[in-house]
Design a protein around this motif. Structure first.
Motif, short mmCIF file in Angstrom:
data_model
loop_
_atom_site.label_atom_id
_atom_site.label_comp_id
_atom_site.label_asym_id
_atom_site.label_seq_id
_atom_site.Cartn_x
_atom_site.Cartn_y
_atom_site.Cartn_z
N GLY A 171 0.66 -0.87 -0.15
CA GLY A 171 -0.20 -0.38 0.20
C GLY A 171 0.86 1.50 -0.31
O GLY A 171 0.34 2.41 0.31
N GLY A 172 1.88 1.54 -0.43
CA GLY A 172 3.64 2.79 -0.38
C GLY A 172 3.90 2.14 0.71
O GLY A 172 3.49 1.27 2.01
N VAL A 173 4.11 3.76 1.18
CA VAL A 173 4.99 3.87 2.94
C VAL A 173 4.41 5.20 2.97
O VAL A 173 4.32 6.31 2.20
N PHE A 174 4.72 5.26 4.95
CA PHE A 174 4.46 6.24 4.86
C PHE A 174 6.25 6.60 5.69
O PHE A 174 6.69 5.52 6.00
N THR A 175 6.31 7.62 5.77
CA THR A 175 7.00 8.42 6.53
C THR A 175 7.35 8.58 7.34
O THR A 175 6.45 8.04 8.95
N SER A 176 8.76 7.97 8.63
CA SER A 176 8.63 9.06 9.95
C SER A 176 7.65 9.86 10.41
O SER A 176 7.06 8.96 11.71
N GLY A 177 8.10 10.81 10.46
CA GLY A 177 6.66 11.42 10.10
C GLY A 177 5.61 11.95 10.02
O GLY A 177 4.85 11.39 11.55
N GLU A 178 4.91 11.23 8.99
CA GLU A 178 3.54 10.63 9.48
C GLU A 178 3.28 9.34 9.79
O GLU A 178 1.98 9.70 10.82
N MET A 216 0.02 10.27 12.86
CA MET A 216 -0.62 9.26 12.67
C MET A 216 -0.65 8.28 14.72
O MET A 216 -2.11 8.05 15.00
N LEU A 217 0.61 8.18 14.81
CA LEU A 217 0.48 7.41 16.81
C LEU A 217 0.09 8.41 17.85
O LEU A 217 0.93 7.96 18.50
N GLY A 218 0.74 9.70 17.30
CA GLY A 218 1.12 10.74 18.05
C GLY A 218 2.34 10.65 19.31
O GLY A 218 2.48 10.64 20.47
N LEU A 219 3.61 10.19 18.38
CA LEU A 219 4.02 10.05 19.01
C LEU A 219 5.54 10.74 18.54
O LEU A 219 5.76 11.66 17.37
N SER A 220 6.56 10.98 18.67
CA SER A 220 7.58 11.62 18.68
C SER A 220 8.37 10.84 17.22
O SER A 220 8.23 9.77 17.32
N LEU A 221 9.54 11.57 16.71
CA LEU A 221 10.72 10.78 15.49
C LEU A 221 11.55 9.73 16.45
O LEU A 221 11.21 8.78 16.31
N PRO A 222 11.35 10.22 17.64
CA PRO A 222 12.47 9.49 18.42
C PRO A 222 11.39 8.11 19.16
O PRO A 222 12.39 7.41 18.85
N LYS A 258 11.73 6.01 15.66
CA LYS A 258 12.75 5.55 15.93
C LYS A 258 12.68 4.20 17.21
O LYS A 258 13.25 2.79 16.12
N GLN A 259 12.48 4.72 18.01
CA GLN A 259 12.55 3.60 19.01
C GLN A 259 11.60 1.90 18.67
O GLN A 259 12.04 1.05 19.20
N ARG A 260 10.40 2.67 18.90
CA ARG A 260 9.69 1.38 18.15
C ARG A 260 9.65 -0.14 16.96
O ARG A 260 9.97 -0.69 17.27
N MET A 261 10.51 0.49 16.44
CA MET A 261 11.24 0.81 14.80
C MET A 261 12.41 -0.40 15.54
O MET A 261 12.25 -1.74 14.91
N ARG A 262 12.99 -0.39 16.44
CA ARG A 262 14.15 -0.53 17.01
C ARG A 262 13.83 -1.63 17.83
O ARG A 262 14.24 -3.01 17.96
N ARG A 263 12.52 -1.95 18.17
CA ARG A 263 12.36 -2.59 18.84
C ARG A 263 11.12 -3.18 18.43
O ARG A 263 10.71 -4.95 19.00
N ARG A 264 10.87 -3.61 17.09
CA ARG A 264 10.53 -4.72 16.31
C ARG A 264 9.26 -4.62 16.71
O ARG A 264 8.11 -5.21 16.70
N GLN A 265 8.02 -3.51 16.53
CA GLN A 265 6.74 -3.21 17.51
C GLN A 265 6.15 -2.47 15.80
O GLN A 265 5.08 -2.53 15.43
N LEU A 266 7.43 -1.85 15.00
CA LEU A 266 6.56 -1.56 13.35
C LEU A 266 7.83 -1.92 12.68
O LEU A 266 9.16 -1.88 12.91
N VAL A 304 -1.53 0.46 14.89
CA VAL A 304 -0.65 -0.69 14.46
C VAL A 304 -1.87 -1.80 14.39
O VAL A 304 -2.27 -1.86 15.18
N ARG A 305 -1.37 -2.67 13.84
CA ARG A 305 -2.64 -4.17 13.65
C ARG A 305 -2.21 -4.79 14.82
O ARG A 305 -1.31 -4.82 14.91
N ALA A 306 -2.94 -5.22 15.10
CA ALA A 306 -2.72 -6.40 16.47
C ALA A 306 -1.56 -7.76 15.74
O ALA A 306 -2.09 -8.38 15.40
N GLY A 307 -0.89 -8.23 16.67
CA GLY A 307 -0.48 -8.92 16.63
C GLY A 307 1.50 -8.53 15.72
O GLY A 307 2.08 -9.72 15.83
#
Length: 199
Positions: free
Chosen positions: A87-94, A98-104, A107-115, A138-141
């Motif tokens: 479906g394409g990609v979102f940028t880190s900013g988007e 969307m999730l109400g997070l900061s950019l860091p 990145k933290q969720r990405m490193r923790r394999r949650q995204l 984020v989709r459950a699971g």
């Protein structure tokens, strides 16, 4: 080469590379038949057009450069197809908005394999759209599945997640994470893939 080249050096390099590519592509186009030209024009994506053009004239195209260059072009086309299926990609900013997070935080969720994020040619990270549900969450699971794949290349993981549901053989696996059987099957594939790679 000096890796700290200034903007003027960068522009000179870009112009030199552009001229080299232009000469190569022009020579390749002159050798294509009308049917090959039509096939390239009708390709679904720009990456597929380039791959089609270069591989259609082996004496000057990708095949003349050896299997490595040909593999690179095929890989670029496959990645483009995966991103389309995702479906394409979102940028880190988007994603942050969307999730109400900061950019860091993203990145933290990405490193923790949650995204899931894949490296793009621009040097940025792209977050496949279909890992998010219709409500922007984020989709459950997803985190459980990503954890099972460990440190595997995100492109490998994406190739599985945009493939068919491993349980039903239908649809796109990413969109069926709500089914516990699908999640477990995807996680089992990740665990199995890791053990096979280590063997």
């Amino acid at each position: 080469m000096n890796m700290r080249a200034g903007s003027s050096d960068r522009e000179r390099l870009q112009r030199a590379l552009y001229r080299r590519m232009q000469r190569h592509i022009r020579a390749t186009l002159e050798r294509l038949s009308v049917a090959e030209l039509i096939q390239a024009v009708e390709a679904e994506t720009p990456a597929e057009t380039v791959a089609q053009v270069l591989s259609s004239a082996p004496e000057v195209g990708v095949q003349a450069e050896g299997s490595w260059a040909s593999a690179v072009m095929r890989g670029a086309v496959q990645k483009q197809r995966m991103l389309e299926l995702a479906g394409g990609v979102f940028t880190s900013g988007e994603v942050a908005r969307m999730l109400g997070l900061s950019l860091p935080g993203v990145k933290q969720r990405m490193r923790r394999r949650q995204l899931l994020a894949v490296p793009l040619g621009s040097g940025e990270w792209g977050f496949p759209v279909r890992q998010f549900d219709a409500g922007g969450g984020v989709r459950a699971g997803l985190a459980d599945v990503l954890a099972a794949w460990g440190d595997e290349s995100p492109w490998v993981v994406l190739s599985v997640l945009v493939g068919p549901d491993p349980v039903s053989g239908e649809g796109i696996a990413l969109e069926r994470l709500g089914d516990p059987a699908t999640r477990e099957a995807l996680a089992a594939l990740g665990r199995s893939y890791g053990s096979q790679a280590a063997a």
